[in-house]
Design a protein around this motif. Structure first.
Motif, PDB file in Angstrom:
ATOM      1  N   ALA A   1      46.214  -3.685   4.005  1.00 13.09           N
ATOM      2  CA  ALA A   1      45.166  -2.141   4.134  1.00 13.09           C
ATOM      3  C   ALA A   1      43.873  -2.465   4.867  1.00 13.09           C
ATOM      4  N   ILE A   2      42.836  -3.110   4.674  1.00 17.51           N
ATOM      5  CA  ILE A   2      41.211  -3.629   5.380  1.00 17.51           C
ATOM      6  C   ILE A   2      42.320  -3.014   7.114  1.00 17.51           C
ATOM      7  N   THR A   3      42.687  -4.164   7.226  1.00 14.99           N
ATOM      8  CA  THR A   3      43.327  -4.441   9.160  1.00 14.99           C
ATOM      9  C   THR A   3      43.134  -3.171   9.662  1.00 14.99           C
ATOM     10  N   GLY A   4      44.121  -2.237   8.859  1.00 21.05           N
ATOM     11  CA  GLY A   4      44.719  -1.157   9.415  1.00 21.05           C
ATOM     12  C   GLY A   4      43.328   0.008   9.412  1.00 21.05           C
ATOM     13  N   GLN A   5      42.748   0.192   8.685  1.00 24.43           N
ATOM     14  CA  GLN A   5      41.538   0.460   8.444  1.00 24.43           C
ATOM     15  C   GLN A   5      40.695   0.840   9.487  1.00 24.43           C
ATOM     16  N   THR A   6      40.116  -0.555   9.696  1.00 20.47           N
ATOM     17  CA  THR A   6      38.947  -0.974  11.073  1.00 20.47           C
ATOM     18  C   THR A   6      40.423  -0.931  12.506  1.00 20.47           C
ATOM     19  N   SER A   7      41.140  -1.832  12.204  1.00 20.05           N
ATOM     20  CA  SER A   7      40.892  -2.413  13.776  1.00 20.05           C
ATOM     21  C   SER A   7      41.790  -1.294  14.714  1.00 20.05           C
ATOM     22  N   PRO A   8      42.453  -0.202  14.597  1.00 18.74           N
ATOM     23  CA  PRO A   8      43.131   0.908  14.754  1.00 18.74           C
ATOM     24  C   PRO A   8      41.688   1.564  15.434  1.00 18.74           C
ATOM     25  N   GLN A   9      40.994   2.264  14.415  1.00 17.26           N
ATOM     26  CA  GLN A   9      40.427   2.668  14.855  1.00 17.26           C
ATOM     27  C   GLN A   9      39.210   2.486  15.834  1.00 17.26           C
ATOM     28  N   THR A  10      38.749   1.335  15.839  1.00 14.62           N
ATOM     29  CA  THR A  10      37.848   0.544  17.165  1.00 14.62           C
ATOM     30  C   THR A  10      39.098   0.536  18.522  1.00 14.62           C
ATOM     31  N   ALA A  11      40.328   0.719  18.016  1.00 15.43           N
ATOM     32  CA  ALA A  11      41.260  -0.411  19.361  1.00 15.43           C
ATOM     33  C   ALA A  11      41.554   1.730  20.019  1.00 15.43           C
ATOM     34  N   ALA A  12      41.164   2.210  19.312  1.00 14.06           N
ATOM     35  CA  ALA A  12      41.627   3.719  19.925  1.00 14.06           C
ATOM     36  C   ALA A  12      40.871   4.780  20.727  1.00 14.06           C
ATOM     37  N   TRP A  13      39.769   3.813  20.334  1.00 13.44           N
ATOM     38  CA  TRP A  13      38.631   4.940  20.409  1.00 13.44           C
ATOM     39  C   TRP A  13      39.039   4.535  21.931  1.00 13.44           C
ATOM     40  N   PRO A  14      38.348   6.584  22.253  1.00 13.55           N
ATOM     41  CA  PRO A  14      38.191   7.026  22.026  1.00 13.55           C
ATOM     42  C   PRO A  14      39.587   8.294  21.365  1.00 13.55           C
ATOM     43  N   THR A  15      39.159   8.714  20.037  1.00 16.36           N
ATOM     44  CA  THR A  15      40.390   9.644  19.857  1.00 16.36           C
ATOM     45  C   THR A  15      40.092  11.183  20.270  1.00 16.36           C
ATOM     46  N   GLN A  16      38.969  11.675  19.968  1.00 20.23           N
ATOM     47  CA  GLN A  16      38.015  12.840  20.495  1.00 20.23           C
ATOM     48  C   GLN A  16      37.177  12.910  21.397  1.00 20.23           C
ATOM     49  N   PRO A  17      36.936  14.429  21.675  1.00 19.38           N
ATOM     50  CA  PRO A  17      35.450  14.829  22.490  1.00 19.38           C
ATOM     51  C   PRO A  17      34.442  13.465  22.737  1.00 19.38           C
ATOM     52  N   VAL A  18      34.011  13.635  23.133  1.00 20.25           N
ATOM     53  CA  VAL A  18      32.857  12.616  23.100  1.00 20.25           C
ATOM     54  C   VAL A  18      31.789  13.552  23.312  1.00 20.25           C
ATOM     55  N   ARG A  19      30.251  13.524  22.308  1.00 21.64           N
ATOM     56  CA  ARG A  19      29.267  14.720  22.719  1.00 21.64           C
ATOM     57  C   ARG A  19      28.010  14.422  23.905  1.00 21.64           C
ATOM     58  N   MET A  20      27.896  14.812  24.854  1.00 22.04           N
ATOM     59  CA  MET A  20      26.850  13.622  25.752  1.00 22.04           C
ATOM     60  C   MET A  20      25.196  14.948  25.738  1.00 22.04           C
ATOM     61  N   VAL A  21      24.459  14.360  24.558  1.00 18.87           N
ATOM     62  CA  VAL A  21      23.115  15.522  24.432  1.00 18.87           C
ATOM     63  C   VAL A  21      21.912  14.942  25.767  1.00 18.87           C
TER      64      VAL A  21
ATOM     65  N   PRO B   1      29.687  -0.476  17.834  1.00 17.39           N
ATOM     66  CA  PRO B   1      30.315  -1.283  17.570  1.00 17.39           C
ATOM     67  C   PRO B   1      30.226  -2.177  19.476  1.00 17.39           C
ATOM     68  N   ASP B   2      30.646  -3.146  19.554  1.00 13.79           N
ATOM     69  CA  ASP B   2      30.443  -4.155  20.832  1.00 13.79           C
ATOM     70  C   ASP B   2      31.301  -3.031  21.185  1.00 13.79           C
ATOM     71  N   ASP B   3      32.724  -3.409  21.192  1.00 18.66           N
ATOM     72  CA  ASP B   3      33.784  -3.074  21.426  1.00 18.66           C
ATOM     73  C   ASP B   3      33.457  -1.839  22.351  1.00 18.66           C
ATOM     74  N   THR B   4      32.626  -0.447  21.926  1.00 17.21           N
ATOM     75  CA  THR B   4      32.880   0.730  22.395  1.00 17.21           C
ATOM     76  C   THR B   4      32.458   0.753  23.158  1.00 17.21           C
ATOM     77  N   VAL B   5      30.884  -0.124  22.966  1.00 15.10           N
ATOM     78  CA  VAL B   5      29.645   0.160  24.021  1.00 15.10           C
ATOM     79  C   VAL B   5      30.325  -0.925  25.682  1.00 15.10           C
ATOM     80  N   ARG B   6      31.861  -1.961  25.259  1.00  9.22           N
ATOM     81  CA  ARG B   6      31.860  -2.842  25.852  1.00  9.22           C
ATOM     82  C   ARG B   6      32.841  -1.486  27.526  1.00  9.22           C
ATOM     83  N   ARG B   7      33.340  -0.773  26.235  1.00  9.87           N
ATOM     84  CA  ARG B   7      34.347   0.855  27.083  1.00  9.87           C
ATOM     85  C   ARG B   7      33.926   1.600  27.639  1.00  9.87           C
ATOM     86  N   LEU B   8      32.823   1.263  27.100  1.00  8.66           N
ATOM     87  CA  LEU B   8      31.779   3.234  27.728  1.00  8.66           C
ATOM     88  C   LEU B   8      31.124   2.196  28.919  1.00  8.66           C
ATOM     89  N   ASN B   9      30.409   0.814  28.684  1.00  3.68           N
ATOM     90  CA  ASN B   9      29.996   0.514  30.157  1.00  3.68           C
ATOM     91  C   ASN B   9      31.133   0.064  31.661  1.00  3.68           C
TER      92      ASN B   9
END
Length: 324
Positions: free
Chosen positions: A16-36, A262-270
């Motif tokens: 259950a814990i894995t199911g709550q965290t890993s997919p969110q990280t793996a799925a980024w991005p699932t919604q629009p990104v706001r660049m200020v 999260p490091d993974d999100t930073v790597r993907r964005l970079n």
């Protein structure tokens, strides 16, 4: 049986814990990104941000929406990002003036380095030093002589205290030994209107923004602030060629996020930003604006901020520049 039951419950809990965290990280991005963008529309930071946002949208498969949140020389928008959730959906497109905020504002509500996650570099660009058509100076040397004959009568504009425009003018004043007056504005639109109308005599501004006015003859360019001549205005000398190399300055633009991303999100964005920046069409588009594409790692972003904070911090402290 009890032991087996406990093991099963443990396995189910871990799942259950894995199911709550890993997919969110793996799925980024699932919604629009706001660049200020912490400055008004139409300025160099806004122009560059929209270039990146358009290409980044295609690269990550989600809309990247530019949001202008201007105020207090970039503090309002920057603080909003610093306080946002570090989930990769709120980012800051920051210019080089971000590096000196803590030197100018002792009570700054965030740290320009530790308060953010470094993500990617985007571009760097020199500035042009321009004068309004009514100024009787056809070269930098003539402008300096004019300022010496009329101390305190020639004003240079900036879009705020402590901006690169302000610091470049302060260095020119010190290096050339001239008395010129700094006039800070609250936005880019008003300052350019006054420059074109001759109500303000001069300013340093980004090549990308000022070049169209130069080409139309609405302002006169006297020098470029980078270490080499710009191919867009090849006949324009650098400050180094004029013996004013201490006043050299280049602007840069980087992508930041709230601290703790999260490091993974930073790597993907970079990786996504680097793919955008290194595309030949983007390199060409930036070159047409007088800018140089910057492919880099998150550590390069931090190095830019820290380096400029140290370099221009000395100028700020030496000139006792403070913003209350």
């Amino acid at each position: 049986m009890r032991r087996i039951g406990r093991v099963l419950l443990l396995v189910m809990a871990l799942a259950a814990i894995t199911g709550q965290t890993s997919p969110q990280t793996a799925a980024w991005p699932t919604q629009p990104v706001r660049m200020v963008v912490a400055f008004p529309p139409g300025g160099a930071t806004d122009v560059m941000a929209r270039l990146l946002a358009q290409r980044l949208t295609a690269e990550i498969g989600q809309n990247v929406i530019v949001e202008n949140r201007a105020g207090a020389s970039g503090i309002v928008g920057s603080e909003a990002v610093a306080k946002a959730a570090p989930d990769g959906y709120t980012l800051l497109f920051a210019p080089s003036s971000h590096a000196t905020l803590s030197e100018l504002y002792p009570s700054l509500p965030f740290d320009p380095v530790r308060g953010f996650t470094s993500i990617a570099t985007f571009a760097r660009t020199p500035y042009l030093f321009v004068v309004s058509p009514g100024v009787p100076a056809q070269s930098m040397q003539e402008l300096i002589e004019l300022a010496r004959r009329h101390p305190g009568e020639i004003a240079y504009a900036s879009t705020g205290m402590g901006t690169a425009q302000h610091l470049a003018g302060e260095m020119l004043r010190r290096v050339a030994g001239i008395d010129i007056l700094h006039v800070p504005y609250k936005g880019s639109g008003a300052v350019r209107a006054d420059l074109l109308a001759g109500r303000i005599q001069s300013m340093f501004d980004n090549v990308a923004v000022m070049l169209p006015y130069v080409r139309r003859g609405e302002v006169r360019a006297l020098a470029v602030t980078g270490p080499k001549r710009s191919p867009l205005v090849p006949n324009l000398p650098t400050l180094r060629e004029l013996g004013l190399q201490e006043a050299e300055i280049e602007g840069w633009f980087v992508l930041l996020g709230p601290a703790g991303m999260p490091d993974d999100t930073v790597r993907r964005l970079n990786a996504a930003v680097n793919a955008v920046v290194s595309a030949p069409s983007m390199v060409e588009q930036l070159a047409e604006l007088g800018a140089e594409a910057l492919v880099g790692r998150p550590g390069d972003v931090t190095a830019l901020i820290v380096g400029d904070r140290e370099t221009w911090g000395r100028v700020i402290r030496g000139a006792n520049i403070r913003v209350e």
